[in-house]
Design a protein around this motif. Sequence first.
Motif, PDB file in Angstrom:
ATOM      1  N   GLU A 290       1.207  -1.431  -0.117  1.00  0.00           N
ATOM      2  CA  GLU A 290       0.401  -0.200  -0.049  1.00  0.00           C
ATOM      3  C   GLU A 290       0.281   1.492  -0.141  1.00  0.00           C
ATOM      4  O   GLU A 290       1.699   1.509   0.066  1.00  0.00           O
ATOM      5  CB  GLU A 290      -1.004   0.012   1.192  1.00  0.00           C
ATOM      6  CG  GLU A 290      -2.013  -1.161   1.076  1.00  0.00           C
ATOM      7  CD  GLU A 290      -3.111  -0.666   1.951  1.00  0.00           C
ATOM      8  OE1 GLU A 290      -4.342  -0.946   1.588  1.00  0.00           O
ATOM      9  OE2 GLU A 290      -2.895  -0.330   3.190  1.00  0.00           O
ATOM     10  N   ARG A 291       0.079   2.508  -0.449  1.00  0.00           N
ATOM     11  CA  ARG A 291       0.753   3.522  -0.460  1.00  0.00           C
ATOM     12  C   ARG A 291       0.594   4.666   1.048  1.00  0.00           C
ATOM     13  O   ARG A 291      -0.545   4.675   1.135  1.00  0.00           O
ATOM     14  CB  ARG A 291       0.686   4.356  -1.479  1.00  0.00           C
ATOM     15  CG  ARG A 291       1.194   3.829  -3.167  1.00  0.00           C
ATOM     16  CD  ARG A 291       0.577   4.243  -3.987  1.00  0.00           C
ATOM     17  NE  ARG A 291      -0.998   3.479  -4.242  1.00  0.00           N
ATOM     18  CZ  ARG A 291      -1.988   3.951  -5.378  1.00  0.00           C
ATOM     19  NH1 ARG A 291      -1.449   3.953  -6.303  1.00  0.00           N
ATOM     20  NH2 ARG A 291      -2.753   2.875  -5.122  1.00  0.00           N
ATOM     21  N   VAL A 310       4.233  -1.138   4.944  1.00  0.00           N
ATOM     22  CA  VAL A 310       3.578  -1.525   3.577  1.00  0.00           C
ATOM     23  C   VAL A 310       5.098  -2.410   2.708  1.00  0.00           C
ATOM     24  O   VAL A 310       4.947  -2.867   1.763  1.00  0.00           O
ATOM     25  CB  VAL A 310       3.385  -0.165   3.109  1.00  0.00           C
ATOM     26  CG1 VAL A 310       2.485   0.670   3.869  1.00  0.00           C
ATOM     27  CG2 VAL A 310       4.907   0.575   3.332  1.00  0.00           C
ATOM     28  N   GLY A 314       5.228  -1.641  -0.619  1.00  0.00           N
ATOM     29  CA  GLY A 314       5.024  -0.383  -0.977  1.00  0.00           C
ATOM     30  C   GLY A 314       5.349   1.114  -1.100  1.00  0.00           C
ATOM     31  O   GLY A 314       6.635   0.561  -1.286  1.00  0.00           O
ATOM     32  N   SER A 315       5.181   2.245  -0.455  1.00  0.00           N
ATOM     33  CA  SER A 315       5.658   3.416   0.226  1.00  0.00           C
ATOM     34  C   SER A 315       4.917   4.021   0.475  1.00  0.00           C
ATOM     35  O   SER A 315       3.969   4.293   0.963  1.00  0.00           O
ATOM     36  CB  SER A 315       5.506   3.893  -2.018  1.00  0.00           C
ATOM     37  OG  SER A 315       4.075   4.603  -2.174  1.00  0.00           O
ATOM     38  N   TRP A 338      12.309   2.349   0.527  1.00  0.00           N
ATOM     39  CA  TRP A 338      10.642   2.004  -0.072  1.00  0.00           C
ATOM     40  C   TRP A 338      10.071   3.673   0.059  1.00  0.00           C
ATOM     41  O   TRP A 338       8.644   4.178  -0.037  1.00  0.00           O
ATOM     42  CB  TRP A 338       9.615   0.903  -0.559  1.00  0.00           C
ATOM     43  CG  TRP A 338       9.590   0.862   0.740  1.00  0.00           C
ATOM     44  CD1 TRP A 338       8.506   1.175   1.952  1.00  0.00           C
ATOM     45  CD2 TRP A 338      10.563  -0.374   1.423  1.00  0.00           C
ATOM     46  NE1 TRP A 338       8.950  -0.356   2.997  1.00  0.00           N
ATOM     47  CE2 TRP A 338       9.941  -0.452   3.112  1.00  0.00           C
ATOM     48  CE3 TRP A 338      11.947  -0.782   1.495  1.00  0.00           C
ATOM     49  CZ2 TRP A 338      10.983  -1.398   3.685  1.00  0.00           C
ATOM     50  CZ3 TRP A 338      12.284  -1.312   2.478  1.00  0.00           C
ATOM     51  CH2 TRP A 338      11.871  -1.977   3.299  1.00  0.00           C
ATOM     52  N   GLU A 358      -1.727  11.121  -7.909  1.00  0.00           N
ATOM     53  CA  GLU A 358      -1.757  10.197  -7.259  1.00  0.00           C
ATOM     54  C   GLU A 358      -2.833   9.925  -6.172  1.00  0.00           C
ATOM     55  O   GLU A 358      -3.785  10.539  -5.977  1.00  0.00           O
ATOM     56  CB  GLU A 358      -0.191  11.199  -6.489  1.00  0.00           C
ATOM     57  CG  GLU A 358       0.969  11.324  -7.323  1.00  0.00           C
ATOM     58  CD  GLU A 358       1.848   9.729  -7.554  1.00  0.00           C
ATOM     59  OE1 GLU A 358       0.980   8.952  -6.951  1.00  0.00           O
ATOM     60  OE2 GLU A 358       2.958   9.989  -8.379  1.00  0.00           O
ATOM     61  N   ALA A 360      -3.526   7.818  -2.293  1.00  0.00           N
ATOM     62  CA  ALA A 360      -2.569   7.444  -1.168  1.00  0.00           C
ATOM     63  C   ALA A 360      -3.640   6.617  -0.831  1.00  0.00           C
ATOM     64  O   ALA A 360      -5.439   6.882  -0.453  1.00  0.00           O
ATOM     65  CB  ALA A 360      -2.722   8.204  -0.415  1.00  0.00           C
ATOM     66  N   ASP A 361      -3.457   5.374  -0.276  1.00  0.00           N
ATOM     67  CA  ASP A 361      -4.062   4.324   0.721  1.00  0.00           C
ATOM     68  C   ASP A 361      -4.596   4.705   1.763  1.00  0.00           C
ATOM     69  O   ASP A 361      -5.656   4.562   2.428  1.00  0.00           O
ATOM     70  CB  ASP A 361      -3.231   2.858   0.624  1.00  0.00           C
ATOM     71  CG  ASP A 361      -3.422   2.382  -0.781  1.00  0.00           C
ATOM     72  OD1 ASP A 361      -4.617   1.985  -1.779  1.00  0.00           O
ATOM     73  OD2 ASP A 361      -2.429   1.975  -1.270  1.00  0.00           O
TER      74      ASP A 361
END
Length: 437
Positions: A290-291, A310, A314-315, A338, A358, A360-361
């Motif tokens: 996930e972000r 994540v 992820g990031s 990351w 962009e 974001a989760d």
Amino acid sequence: MTGPDRPATGLDVGDVVTVEVGPVAHGGHCVARHGDHGQVLFVRHALPGEQVRALVTELGPGGRFVRADAVEVLEASPDRVTPPCPYAGPGRCGGCDWQHATPAAQRDLKAAVVTEQLVRLGGLTPAQVEALRVRCEPVPGDTEGLGWRTRVEVAVERRGDGSTVTGLRRHRSHEVVPVDRCLIAHASVDATGVLGGPPPPAPVVALDVVAPSVGEPVVVPLVAPRRIRGAARRGARHTPVPSGPVPEVTERVGEHRFTLSARGFWQVHPGAAATFTAQVMAWLDPQAGERALDLYAGVGLFAVPLAEAVGSTGSVLAVEADREAAEAAARHLAERPWAQAVAEPTERALDRLVAQGERADVVVLDPPRSGAGPAVVAAVAALRPRAVVYVACDPAALARDLRAAREHGLELVGLRVLDAFPMTHHVECLALLRPHA
């Protein structure tokens, strides 16, 4: 006093009136009314339901309200106790607001303030707030509300008679009250001997005392900025600055260590950082790949565990306007490529992310006391997160931002109110927001 600030009822600074004390209000006081016109008084050192004699200490703009201190209690609340600190009370140290109430009653007062702010400023209905089951919880790490404050700024006042006083300031005043011990200060702060010890030499005007969770406490001497030292001697207001290099301190939260400037931001209650982190992670439940976005990230308290959760697929982007804090966050994230930290104002970073399309989760918002503001809230919503946790140190700012969030499709679904500042009116709130179903 005459003029536009004199209330229509004729109350003036120095007057003493008998009032029935009404509900608690945000800011460490209760509301009372006096006279046929219902003149509003914000009364400190009182509790709801009491009858007190209140000394008027200040007139509000246009006479719309007055500030007052309860100097005599005629009918006491069952929640009233004798303040444990001899410096707490009318005209004394301004560091504590509620020492005259039991710890349980203090938490009830704070819960009532949060509830009122959510309804009045947040636009929630009483039924919606009731469904949240608002209650203020203690945070591990203090003893009945005492011995918790790990960061204390000790004031130094050089008086006209040549004497020097070291202590803490009166409420809404720059006058220093001599204090030899602060009961809400952590034991390590008191152990430095700064309070009650010999005053520091000129030009020191304050001392920052920091008791980190790792290592010994440090004391940072502060002086008036050079360009206004002459004005400072004449009583002008100023923000002190360090007299020399500022040491670093280390804080530990679980298995993670954070190194930061002794004057950098960190939660002052020893149990706060761990308690907040655990709740943020539980609510967001970040998944591999996930972000995550950490806004007003400080030195990376939330970014580090988010990065671990994540994983490399992820990031994490940690955004922090203060360059020194952002650089510290980057160091703490260095082993997790990351994840990155940028030194940039939150609003500017969000504008860029939104413009780039962009997403974001999960998002953490931990703004300063003034709150995030409608522009930041709107931009966060535009990133279409599945969950947002808002960490707030001011319930009024939180309520305003929650109203804005609802307008952009984010609904308040969870709330914890934490007593991270016992004996004071301050309170920490953690709010969970999710998109409208």
